[in-house]
Enzyme design. Structure first.
Site, short mmCIF file in Angstrom:
data_model
loop_
_atom_site.label_atom_id
_atom_site.label_comp_id
_atom_site.label_asym_id
_atom_site.label_seq_id
_atom_site.Cartn_x
_atom_site.Cartn_y
_atom_site.Cartn_z
N GLU A 1 0.83 -1.22 0.00
CA GLU A 1 0.00 0.00 0.00
C GLU A 1 0.86 1.26 0.00
O GLU A 1 0.78 2.07 0.93
CB GLU A 1 -0.89 0.01 1.25
CG GLU A 1 -1.76 -1.20 1.45
CD GLU A 1 -2.41 -1.24 2.84
OE1 GLU A 1 -1.94 -0.53 3.75
OE2 GLU A 1 -3.37 -2.00 3.00
N PRO A 2 1.71 1.46 -1.00
CA PRO A 2 2.53 2.67 -1.00
C PRO A 2 1.70 3.90 -1.35
O PRO A 2 0.81 3.84 -2.20
CB PRO A 2 3.57 2.39 -2.10
CG PRO A 2 2.88 1.47 -3.04
CD PRO A 2 1.93 0.64 -2.21
N ARG B 1 2.65 20.26 6.05
CA ARG B 1 3.71 19.35 6.51
C ARG B 1 4.82 20.04 7.31
O ARG B 1 5.23 19.51 8.34
CB ARG B 1 4.30 18.54 5.34
CG ARG B 1 3.24 17.64 4.65
CD ARG B 1 3.87 16.67 3.67
NE ARG B 1 4.71 15.71 4.35
CZ ARG B 1 6.01 15.76 4.43
NH1 ARG B 1 6.67 16.72 3.80
NH2 ARG B 1 6.67 14.88 5.13
N TYR C 1 4.82 18.36 10.84
CA TYR C 1 5.85 17.33 11.01
C TYR C 1 7.26 17.89 10.98
O TYR C 1 8.21 17.12 10.82
CB TYR C 1 5.76 16.29 9.87
CG TYR C 1 4.40 15.72 9.57
CD1 TYR C 1 3.75 14.90 10.49
CD2 TYR C 1 3.78 15.95 8.35
CE1 TYR C 1 2.51 14.34 10.19
CE2 TYR C 1 2.55 15.39 8.05
CZ TYR C 1 1.93 14.59 8.97
OH TYR C 1 0.71 14.04 8.67
N CYS D 1 -2.31 34.01 9.86
CA CYS D 1 -2.04 34.66 11.15
C CYS D 1 -1.64 33.65 12.22
O CYS D 1 -2.37 33.45 13.20
CB CYS D 1 -3.26 35.45 11.58
SG CYS D 1 -3.85 36.50 10.26
N GLU D 2 -0.54 32.97 12.02
CA GLU D 2 0.01 32.00 12.97
C GLU D 2 1.53 32.00 12.77
O GLU D 2 1.98 31.96 11.63
CB GLU D 2 -0.46 30.57 12.66
CG GLU D 2 -1.93 30.37 12.62
CD GLU D 2 -2.44 29.53 13.79
OE1 GLU D 2 -1.62 29.07 14.61
OE2 GLU D 2 -3.66 29.36 13.85
N TYR E 1 0.48 14.02 0.78
CA TYR E 1 0.06 14.68 2.01
C TYR E 1 0.18 16.21 1.87
O TYR E 1 0.54 16.91 2.81
CB TYR E 1 0.83 14.13 3.22
CG TYR E 1 0.76 12.61 3.28
CD1 TYR E 1 -0.43 12.00 3.65
CD2 TYR E 1 1.83 11.81 2.90
CE1 TYR E 1 -0.54 10.60 3.66
CE2 TYR E 1 1.73 10.43 2.90
CZ TYR E 1 0.54 9.83 3.30
OH TYR E 1 0.44 8.46 3.29
C1 LIG Z 1 -0.90 5.95 5.35
C2 LIG Z 1 -1.00 4.50 5.09
C3 LIG Z 1 -0.33 3.94 4.00
C4 LIG Z 1 0.58 4.72 3.09
O1 LIG Z 1 1.75 5.13 3.71
P1 LIG Z 1 2.89 5.87 2.84
O2 LIG Z 1 3.90 6.23 3.83
O3 LIG Z 1 2.26 7.04 2.21
O4 LIG Z 1 3.39 4.88 1.85
C5 LIG Z 1 -0.53 2.59 3.75
N1 LIG Z 1 -1.33 1.83 4.54
C6 LIG Z 1 -1.97 2.35 5.60
C7 LIG Z 1 -2.83 1.47 6.42
C8 LIG Z 1 -1.82 3.69 5.91
O5 LIG Z 1 -2.46 4.19 6.98
#
Ligand SMILES: *Cc1c(COP(=O)(O)O)cnc(C)c1O
Length: 421
Positions: free
Chosen positions: A275-276, A314, A318, A346-347, A375
């Protein structure tokens, strides 16, 4: 590698000058490159060649339907984390059997939506969620395919806000309790166990945490199979990091990641899902902004841009670094000076960079934030009643606005005034 390069002294997005897009759509805006998206998706797909697999793009990283369609046409599945994302993926033409549903708090309504619309698998994260899914599936007279997200208690060595695989994080069930939870799942007639799911965090810059997690998943696969569960699919999550600057150490490549998957899990004969998100779209997008003012402060100079924290959060959220480059290529050897690069919100947190060394840039000049594809737009808001900024997709010499900038009128009209006022 991306497709945002200088040519003839100007920054291009593929074959289109970025300044030309700015002229047409106004600033600020996000700009994505089809060629980079394609290249990055294929790197993952090819890294798993020879193994039955599905790359499920984590669409929370950038969820514009034009991006989803581009990836789906290459064979991508989708990882969704809400009913809204599910609906978006379906609207972009992704079939239910290529969608996995992740997230710690799926509601019964979302479960119903996905079961009725078609779903590849739910990654369930707790026993109460499992019970709810079982009930919804029985109500609908179907069985819900599930993987249980296990928390392997591995330190992903990334920013605390995006680490998800330690026991103190809210995600998944402790791996030590997996046998018990799988036994419960097997006893629920509305559920069908199809595999195991793990996701340990985002922006990982080393392979070692993945190795530790995947070794635990391999061991668990054996244990659960001996318990009689048909574990045939392993969802390994996302998380591979990207280089946010050109100077620091490059994170591992998808090929190395793919090899690690084959080494740790290849012998099990399971279908692999990954899941990239960030690596697919991060370097495929830039945020383009114009300098409103250059202001001299006490001991520091500010570059005030028309983009702000509501457009790209971001850095504020982060402490993230984004390279910032002028759209007009600086002359070779141009002298650099330090700037605090800020937005108009305004922050004090509306600061993109402090003391950033930049070549000469002045009022009216365009700058680009690199690696802003992931993101970025998805986390933007209309704080300070600043309209959500447009998204643009480039394909070779063409570009198209894939999300319009709303007018003030459209924003204001969303409020409704009670009749007693
Ligand atoms: C956010 C997320 C991802 C993707 O993460 P990346 O760092 O963007 O690759 C994959 N799986 C799950 C469950 C997530 O919450």
């Amino acid at each position: 590698m991306d497709h945002f390069l200088y040519r003839n002294g100007q920054l291009f997005a593929e074959d289109v000058p970025v300044a030309e897009i700015a002229e047409a759509v106004g600033t600020p805006f996000y700009c994505y490159s089809t060629a980079t998206l394609t290249r990055h998706f294929r790197l993952f797909d090819e890294a798993l060649e020879g193994t039955e697999h599905l790359v499920c793009y984590a669409m929370k990283a950038a969820s514009n339907q034009a991006i989803l369609k581009t990836l789906a046409a290459l064979g991508a599945g989708m990882d969704v984390v809400s009913g809204g994302e599910y609906a978006r993926a379906r609207a972009a033409g992704v079939p239910g059997e290529r969608i996995v549903f992740s997230g710690v708090g799926k509601t019964r309504e979302e479960m119903r939506q996905a079961l009725e619309g078609g779903i590849r698998q739910f990654n369930v994260e707790s026993e109460p969620e499992m019970a709810a899914l079982n009930a919804v599936a029985l109500e609908l007279g179907v069985t819900a395919p599930i993987a249980v997200r296990v928390n392997p208690d591995v330190d992903a060595k990334t920013h605390a806000k995006i680490a998800t695989g330690k026991s103190e994080n809210k995600f998944g069930i402790p791996i030590a309790r997996a046998r018990e939870v799988y036994a419960e799942a097997a006893a629920m007639p509305g559920l069908e166990v199809v595999g195991i799911d793990v996701h340990i965090g985002s922006q990982l810059t080393e392979l070692e945490p993945f190795r530790l997690a995947y070794e635990k998943v391999a061991e668990l696969t054996g244990v659960l199979r001996r318990d009689g569960h048909d574990i045939r699919r392993l969802d390994l999550g996302g998380g591979l990091g990207i280089p946010y600057t050109r100077s620091n150490d490059a994170p591992p490549l998808p090929t190395e990641y793919g090899q690690l998957i084959k080494d740790t899990l290849g012998h099990l004969g399971c279908e692999i899902e990954i899941e990239p998100g960030r690596l697919v779209v991060g370097n495929a997008g830039i945020l383009v902004s114009r300098v409103i003012y250059r202001k001299s402060g006490e001991g520091r100079d500010f570059l005030i841009l028309d983009a702000a924290m509501n457009d790209l959060i971001r850095p504020a959220m982060y402490d993230a670094h984004h390279d910032i480059v002028p759209v007009q290529e600086p002359a070779p050897g141009a002298e650099q000076a330090p700037y605090d690069v800020v937005g108009p919100v305004c922050e004090s947190g509306d600061t993109f960079a402090r003391g950033r060394m930049l070549p000469p840039v002045g009022e009216g000049d365009l700058v680009a934030f690199r690696s802003a594809g992931a993101y970025g737009a998805v986390m933007s808001s209309e704080y300070n009643t600043r309209p959500l900024i447009p998204e643009v997709l480039v394909h070779e010499h063409q570009f198209a606005v894939i999300r319009q900038r709303p007018t003030f009128d459209e924003i204001i009209k969303r409020d409704t005034i009670p009749e007693w006022l």
